[in-house]
Design a protein around this motif. Structure first.
Motif, PDB file in Angstrom:
ATOM      1  N   ARG A  17       0.860  -1.182   0.000  1.00 51.99           N
ATOM      2  CA  ARG A  17       0.000   0.000   0.000  1.00 51.99           C
ATOM      3  C   ARG A  17       0.900   1.236   0.000  1.00 51.99           C
ATOM      4  O   ARG A  17       1.691   1.437   0.931  1.00 51.99           O
ATOM      5  CB  ARG A  17      -0.908  -0.003   1.223  1.00 51.99           C
ATOM      6  CG  ARG A  17      -1.987   1.074   1.195  1.00 51.99           C
ATOM      7  CD  ARG A  17      -2.735   1.090   2.505  1.00 51.99           C
ATOM      8  NE  ARG A  17      -3.523  -0.102   2.715  1.00 51.99           N
ATOM      9  CZ  ARG A  17      -4.822  -0.206   2.470  1.00 51.99           C
ATOM     10  NH1 ARG A  17      -5.478   0.840   1.978  1.00 51.99           N
ATOM     11  NH2 ARG A  17      -5.473  -1.316   2.711  1.00 51.99           N
ATOM     12  N   THR A  19       0.850   5.266  -0.132  1.00 46.08           N
ATOM     13  CA  THR A  19      -0.041   6.397   0.087  1.00 46.08           C
ATOM     14  C   THR A  19       0.709   7.709  -0.090  1.00 46.08           C
ATOM     15  O   THR A  19       1.723   7.948   0.573  1.00 46.08           O
ATOM     16  CB  THR A  19      -0.646   6.356   1.507  1.00 46.08           C
ATOM     17  OG1 THR A  19      -1.287   5.096   1.718  1.00 46.08           O
ATOM     18  CG2 THR A  19      -1.651   7.484   1.704  1.00 46.08           C
ATOM     19  N   ASN A  21       1.319  11.234   0.826  1.00 44.61           N
ATOM     20  CA  ASN A  21       1.029  11.729   2.169  1.00 44.61           C
ATOM     21  C   ASN A  21       1.452  13.184   2.368  1.00 44.61           C
ATOM     22  O   ASN A  21       2.342  13.500   3.145  1.00 44.61           O
ATOM     23  CB  ASN A  21       1.717  10.836   3.210  1.00 44.61           C
ATOM     24  CG  ASN A  21       1.278  11.157   4.631  1.00 44.61           C
ATOM     25  OD1 ASN A  21       0.116  11.487   4.863  1.00 44.61           O
ATOM     26  ND2 ASN A  21       2.211  11.071   5.576  1.00 44.61           N
ATOM     27  N   ASN A  27      -1.992  16.422  -1.368  1.00 43.57           N
ATOM     28  CA  ASN A  27      -1.014  15.445  -1.878  1.00 43.57           C
ATOM     29  C   ASN A  27      -0.351  15.886  -3.175  1.00 43.57           C
ATOM     30  O   ASN A  27      -0.018  15.063  -4.038  1.00 43.57           O
ATOM     31  CB  ASN A  27      -1.669  14.066  -2.047  1.00 43.57           C
ATOM     32  CG  ASN A  27      -2.292  13.569  -0.760  1.00 43.57           C
ATOM     33  OD1 ASN A  27      -1.677  13.630   0.303  1.00 43.57           O
ATOM     34  ND2 ASN A  27      -3.535  13.122  -0.836  1.00 43.57           N
ATOM     35  N   GLN A  56      -2.838   5.158  -3.396  1.00 43.20           N
ATOM     36  CA  GLN A  56      -3.928   5.968  -2.869  1.00 43.20           C
ATOM     37  C   GLN A  56      -3.370   7.282  -2.338  1.00 43.20           C
ATOM     38  O   GLN A  56      -2.153   7.483  -2.277  1.00 43.20           O
ATOM     39  CB  GLN A  56      -4.668   5.227  -1.756  1.00 43.20           C
ATOM     40  CG  GLN A  56      -3.769   4.905  -0.559  1.00 43.20           C
ATOM     41  CD  GLN A  56      -4.438   3.988   0.449  1.00 43.20           C
ATOM     42  OE1 GLN A  56      -4.853   2.890   0.116  1.00 43.20           O
ATOM     43  NE2 GLN A  56      -4.518   4.448   1.681  1.00 43.20           N
ATOM     44  N   GLY A  57      -4.267   8.176  -1.955  1.00 41.59           N
ATOM     45  CA  GLY A  57      -3.870   9.445  -1.367  1.00 41.59           C
ATOM     46  C   GLY A  57      -4.360   9.555   0.060  1.00 41.59           C
ATOM     47  O   GLY A  57      -5.420   9.028   0.408  1.00 41.59           O
ATOM     48  N   ALA A  58      -3.609  10.263   0.887  1.00 41.58           N
ATOM     49  CA  ALA A  58      -4.015  10.485   2.270  1.00 41.58           C
ATOM     50  C   ALA A  58      -5.083  11.571   2.327  1.00 41.58           C
ATOM     51  O   ALA A  58      -5.086  12.510   1.523  1.00 41.58           O
ATOM     52  CB  ALA A  58      -2.806  10.894   3.115  1.00 41.58           C
ATOM     53  N   LEU A 192     -11.824   2.211  -0.455  1.00 44.91           N
ATOM     54  CA  LEU A 192     -10.610   1.487  -0.077  1.00 44.91           C
ATOM     55  C   LEU A 192     -10.887   0.014   0.211  1.00 44.91           C
ATOM     56  O   LEU A 192     -10.051  -0.851  -0.082  1.00 44.91           O
ATOM     57  CB  LEU A 192      -9.954   2.158   1.133  1.00 44.91           C
ATOM     58  CG  LEU A 192      -9.401   3.558   0.855  1.00 44.91           C
ATOM     59  CD1 LEU A 192      -8.719   4.114   2.098  1.00 44.91           C
ATOM     60  CD2 LEU A 192      -8.415   3.546  -0.316  1.00 44.91           C
TER      61      LEU A 192
END
Length: 267
Positions: A17, A19, A21, A27, A56-58, A192
């Motif tokens: 994973r 991310t 951040n 981001n 993914q993005g935070a 998610l």
């Protein structure tokens, strides 16, 4: 796995994973993040326990694109100085494009500019219902980067790619799916979980078969039929000789459940 200033990276049960951040700036990608993404992707690609990458993005957004404030603070640059700076983004793009395991991107909120470009480098894109995508480069006098001039016309077609770039207009999740940018659009609060379910399923597939198929898809629009048939022949021979294939055939003939089964989407 080492720690990064702009990323969160974890590996569990075969799923890496990754991310983005920097939620305080949606981001946005600066030079440090580009360098760290390249480093992280190369490190994850070298690990045998990584079977799938989930990007993914935070926070509430995927990625707002390049860090415009950072561009402002850098001050005037010559074209040659800017070109050297772009080498960081070239390396990041090639590292993601060349990642041999399946890449699933899960994006909600903003995916602008280079954030949109990152989605186009993934094998499968899931969008939350709040997602908004834009080839925003023209609004600040730039052209698409991070591979978008290569990937976008291959995903949506040449005329639609021209329209998205020249207009710099925003599209929502439903339009992105209709264009073929997104595989699925799901409720934001389920995004998610759906991406994780898909990633988990892929960890049970043949890593050899996935890598071979992905490698050939990368050249799908550049090869003629005879070249594609040659690739298929070579890859299929390797897959047929694998222990995974033999076990899958045994399970099929003995009417045992398959190791790999795709999770059904919620309707």
């Amino acid at each position: 796995m080492q720690t990064f200033e702009t990323l969160i990276v974890s590996v569990q049960d075969g799923v890496a994973r990754l991310t983005l951040n920097r939620p305080e700036v949606m981001n946005a990608i600066d030079r440090r993040m580009a360098a760290e993404l390249t480093e992280a992707l190369r490190a994850l690609g070298a690990r045998e326990d990584v079977r799938v990458l989930l990007l993914q993005g935070a926070g509430a957004n995927f990625c707002a694109g390049g860090d415009v404030r950072g561009m402002r603070d850098a001050g005037p640059r010559s074209a040659e100085e800017a070109r050297r700076g772009m080498d960081l983004y070239r390396d990041m793009t090639l590292a993601l494009h060349g990642f041999e395991r399946p890449v699933i991107a899960a994006a909600d909120g903003v995916a602008y500019g280079a954030g949109f470009s990152l989605l186009l480098l993934a094998d499968m894109v899931l969008l939350g219902e709040r997602a908004r995508l834009c080839m925003v480069f023209g609004r600040v006098g730039l052209i698409p980067d991070c591979g978008a001039l290569y990937t976008l016309p291959r995903v949506v077609g040449l005329q639609r790619a021209r329209e998205l770039v020249l207009s710099a207009r925003e599209i929502d999740a439903a339009e992105a799916q209709a264009m073929g940018v997104a595989l699925e659009v799901v409720a934001s609060d389920a995004l998610l979980a759906r991406a994780q379910a898909m990633a988990g399923a892929l960890t049970q597939a043949s890593p050899l078969a996935l890598a071979l198929a992905k490698r050939h898809f990368q050249g799908a629009f550049d090869n003629d039929l005879p070249a594609t048939l040659a690739h298929e022949s070579h890859g299929q021979a390797l897959a047929l000789a694998s222990a995974y294939h033999r076990d899958a055939v045994r399970r099929f003939t003995e009417r045992q459940p398959p190791l790999f089964q795709w999770p059904q989407a919620r309707r």
